[in-house]
Design an enzyme around this catalytic site. Structure first.
Site, PDB file in Angstrom:
ATOM      1  N   ARG A 212      -5.613  -5.415  10.979  1.00  0.00           N
ATOM      2  CA  ARG A 212      -6.301  -3.968  10.893  1.00  0.00           C
ATOM      3  C   ARG A 212      -7.477  -4.415  11.934  1.00  0.00           C
ATOM      4  O   ARG A 212      -7.559  -3.354  12.905  1.00  0.00           O
ATOM      5  CB  ARG A 212      -6.789  -3.664   9.769  1.00  0.00           C
ATOM      6  CG  ARG A 212      -6.486  -2.653   8.828  1.00  0.00           C
ATOM      7  CD  ARG A 212      -6.928  -2.162   7.029  1.00  0.00           C
ATOM      8  NE  ARG A 212      -7.149  -2.874   6.475  1.00  0.00           N
ATOM      9  CZ  ARG A 212      -6.215  -2.970   5.522  1.00  0.00           C
ATOM     10  NH1 ARG A 212      -5.254  -2.235   4.957  1.00  0.00           N
ATOM     11  NH2 ARG A 212      -6.862  -4.468   4.776  1.00  0.00           N
ATOM     12  N   PHE A 228       3.229   6.088   7.480  1.00  0.00           N
ATOM     13  CA  PHE A 228       2.644   5.521   6.187  1.00  0.00           C
ATOM     14  C   PHE A 228       1.433   4.545   5.391  1.00  0.00           C
ATOM     15  O   PHE A 228       1.388   4.069   5.549  1.00  0.00           O
ATOM     16  CB  PHE A 228       4.132   4.107   6.059  1.00  0.00           C
ATOM     17  CG  PHE A 228       5.591   4.640   6.437  1.00  0.00           C
ATOM     18  CD1 PHE A 228       6.037   4.953   5.702  1.00  0.00           C
ATOM     19  CD2 PHE A 228       5.710   4.043   7.770  1.00  0.00           C
ATOM     20  CE1 PHE A 228       7.393   5.239   5.765  1.00  0.00           C
ATOM     21  CE2 PHE A 228       7.021   4.139   7.544  1.00  0.00           C
ATOM     22  CZ  PHE A 228       8.185   4.492   7.137  1.00  0.00           C
ATOM     23  N   ASP A 250       1.822  10.703   5.449  1.00  0.00           N
ATOM     24  CA  ASP A 250       2.146   9.962   4.530  1.00  0.00           C
ATOM     25  C   ASP A 250       3.746  10.836   3.071  1.00  0.00           C
ATOM     26  O   ASP A 250       2.460  12.028   3.801  1.00  0.00           O
ATOM     27  CB  ASP A 250       1.003   8.789   4.298  1.00  0.00           C
ATOM     28  CG  ASP A 250       1.803   8.481   2.859  1.00  0.00           C
ATOM     29  OD1 ASP A 250       1.739   7.136   2.556  1.00  0.00           O
ATOM     30  OD2 ASP A 250       2.637   7.886   1.520  1.00  0.00           O
ATOM     31  N   SER A 251       3.961  10.679   3.101  1.00  0.00           N
ATOM     32  CA  SER A 251       4.873  11.949   1.702  1.00  0.00           C
ATOM     33  C   SER A 251       4.278  12.260   0.896  1.00  0.00           C
ATOM     34  O   SER A 251       4.441  12.645   0.432  1.00  0.00           O
ATOM     35  CB  SER A 251       6.341  10.878   1.884  1.00  0.00           C
ATOM     36  OG  SER A 251       6.064  10.002   1.354  1.00  0.00           O
ATOM     37  N   ASP A 297       4.122   0.729   8.750  1.00  0.00           N
ATOM     38  CA  ASP A 297       3.783   0.169   7.957  1.00  0.00           C
ATOM     39  C   ASP A 297       4.091   0.652   7.240  1.00  0.00           C
ATOM     40  O   ASP A 297       3.461   0.861   6.000  1.00  0.00           O
ATOM     41  CB  ASP A 297       2.503  -0.071   7.652  1.00  0.00           C
ATOM     42  CG  ASP A 297       2.617  -1.439   6.472  1.00  0.00           C
ATOM     43  OD1 ASP A 297       2.762  -1.994   6.158  1.00  0.00           O
ATOM     44  OD2 ASP A 297       0.596  -1.085   6.369  1.00  0.00           O
ATOM     45  N   CYS A 337       7.029  -5.781   4.571  1.00  0.00           N
ATOM     46  CA  CYS A 337       6.750  -6.093   3.319  1.00  0.00           C
ATOM     47  C   CYS A 337       7.812  -7.150   3.103  1.00  0.00           C
ATOM     48  O   CYS A 337       6.913  -7.589   1.375  1.00  0.00           O
ATOM     49  CB  CYS A 337       5.285  -5.372   3.066  1.00  0.00           C
ATOM     50  SG  CYS A 337       5.727  -4.345   2.073  1.00  0.00           S
TER      51      CYS A 337
END
Length: 393
Positions: A212, A228, A250-251, A297, A337
Site C-alpha cells: 500500500r 476487491f 467489492d461484491s 487484490d 494470495c
C-alpha cells in the site's frame, strides 16, 4: 507423558531438514487414545525421538512445535512469543507510534504452526488454524498478555471460520482477556476501523502494508480503481498519495460500508472517492479507459492444489480484463494470495493475460509479504503472497 506417533522407514528425511509438517502417509502407527489437538512425540523407524507437535486429522497429521523433547508449558509459550516480539522490535515494526498494526505471530514463520496473532492498537487478535492451537488458546492468551505488557489491553479470539468443522469444537469468537469497542488502529499514520468480529482474516489485511505504501508513491494525479477493495486499504493510501479520483469496488455490501467509513475517518467529505458494490468482472466491463492505476487484490482463487488449474484460468481472465481496460501509460498492481499458486504460476498467468490483451507490459516491481510475515527457511510453503507492479503501454 506425551503419546507417540511412529513413522514408516525412510519417512523422516524432511523432518531431519526441519520441515514442520508430518504427513499422514508417513505414519506407520500411533499410540491408542490420541485425540485431535493432542501434543504427540514423533518417533522414527529406528525408535529415536524426532519432534514434538500437535496431532490433527487430515493430510498434515502433525504440526511440529519443537525438534527437542521438551514440555509444552507456560514457559514454552512465553519464549516463543517473546522471540516473535523481539524480531518485530528488531526490524522496527513493533513499538512504532505511527504504526500500531502488525503481525506478531505468523504460524510456521515463527515456529508456532497453526497460530496467527495480529495486533491492532491495544487489541491482539488470536486466530487458530489447528485444533491443537485452539486447545492451547487460554495458555497462549495468558503468556501473550505477560509478554506484551502495556502494549495490549485486550485479546480477542477469532477462529470460528479457520478450524476444521468436522472437529465439532463449538468454538465461538470473543474476548479471552479484556474487552473493548474501540476498533480504530493506525497503519503508517492512516486510521482504519478493524472488524475483528465478522471481518475476513483477523479483521484487516496486514500483509499488504508495504505494498500500500508503494502504491501511494505512484498515485499522484492518477485515476485509481481498487478492485476487491475489502475495507479500502489501497484506496485511502492512494488518496493520501494525491490521486485525482479513487473508485473502490467489492461484491460485499459490508466491505463497501467499511471502506466508506475508513475513507471518512482519514478524508472526511473528500469528493474524490466513491465506492461501488458490484461484481468485479461486470464492473471492469464498464470501465474502459477510465483508469490509469488499477489494483487487483482478489481473495484466494485456490485454497488447495486440486483447484490450481481453475485458479490460474481465473487469474488470467481477471488480468485480461484489466489490461484491456487500463489507459495507455497505466500502472497495474496485481496479486495472488493463494499459497498453492507459485510465483512462476502467477507470473505465467499474468503474462498470458498481457499477450491475450495485446498490450506491451513491463515489470516495475515484484512484490511479496512483509517482514512481519516471515518465511521459515525450512518451510518454503510459507511464501504465499506474490504480486507484480506493471507498466502498461
Amino acid at each position: 507423558m506425551y503419546k507417540n506417533v511412529f513413522l514408516k522407514k525412510g519417512k523422516d528425511e524432511s523432518l531431519k531438514r526441519f520441515h514442520p509438517w508430518v504427513f499422514s502417509g508417513a505414519i506407520s502407527r500411533i499410540d491408542d487414545g490420541i485425540q485431535e489437538g493432542d501434543i504427540v512425540r514423533v518417533i522414527g523407524a529406528d525408535g529415536m525421538f524426532i519432534a514434538l507437535g500437535h496431532f490433527q486429522v487430515g493430510s498434515i497429521a502433525v504440526r511440529v512445535l519443537s525438534f527437542e523433547d521438551i514440555e509444552v508449558d507456560d514457559e514454552f509459550w512465553r519464549k516463543r512469543l517473546s522471540s516473535a516480539l523481539a524480531m518485530r522490535q528488531g526490524i522496527g515494526i513493533a513499538d512504532n507510534p505511527e504504526n500500531n498494526t502488525f503481525r506478531l505471530v505468523h504460524g510456521e514463520g515463527d515456529n508456532l504452526p497453526g497460530l496467527v496473532i495480529d495486533c491492532y492498537g491495544k487489541t491482539a487478535v488470536v486466530q487458530a488454524h489447528s485444533v491443537g492451537m485452539h486447545v492451547c488458546r487460554e495458555a497462549i492468551a495468558r503468556q501473550l498478555v505477560e509478554v506484551m505488557g502495556d502494549r495490549i489491553e485486550n485479546v480477542f479470539y477469532k477462529s470460528e471460520t479457520t478450524l476444521p468443522f468436522k472437529a465439532a469444537l463449538g468454538q465461538e469468537n470473543g474476548f479471552l482477556y479484556g474487552g473493548c469497542d474501540d476498533n480504530v488502529a493506525v497503519e503508517n499514520g492512516l486510521k482504519f476501523h478493524v472488524d475483528w468480529l465478522k471481518g475476513q482474516k483477523t479483521g484487516f489485511f496486514v500483509d499488504q502494508r508495504e505494498n500500500r505504501s508503494l502504491l501511494e508513491r505512484y498515485s499522484r494525479g492518477r485515476t485509481v480503481l481498487n478492485m476487491f477493495c475489502y475495507t479500502g486499504g489501497f484506496s485511502f493510501y492512494a488518496m493520501r498519495g494525491g490521486a485525482r479520483l479513487v473508485h473502490s469496488v467489492d461484491s460485499s455490501a459490508k466491505a463497501i460500508e467499511l471502506t466508506n467509513a475508513n475513507v471518512a475517518l482519514n478524508f472526511p467529505g473528500d469528493s474524490r472517492h466513491e465506492a461501488f458494490c458490484d461484481d468485479a468482472f461486470k464492473f471492469l466491463d464498464k470501465a474502459d479507459g477510465k483508469y490509469d492505476l488499477i489494483i487487483l487484490d482478489p481473495p484466494a482463487f485456490a485454497k488447495h492444489r486440486a483447484a490450481l488449474h481453475n485458479a490460474l484460468k481465473g487469474y488470467t481472465r481477471l488480468n485480461v480484463k484489466a489490461f484491456e481496460r487500463i489507459k495507455p501509460g497505466g500502472i497495474l498492481f496485481t496479486f495472488s494470495c493463494s499459497q498453492v499458486v507459485t510465483k512462476d504460476n502467477f507470473r505465467n498467468a499474468v503474462f498470458t493475460a498481457a499477450a491475450l490483451a495485446k498490450r506491451n507490459v513491463r515489470i516495475l516491481h515484484q512484490l511479496h509479504q512483509p517482514a512481519d510475515h516471515p518465511i521459515n527457511i525450512y518451510h518454503p510453503e510459507g511464501e504465499y503472497l506474490k504480486g507484480l507492479v506493471l507498466y502498461v503501454e
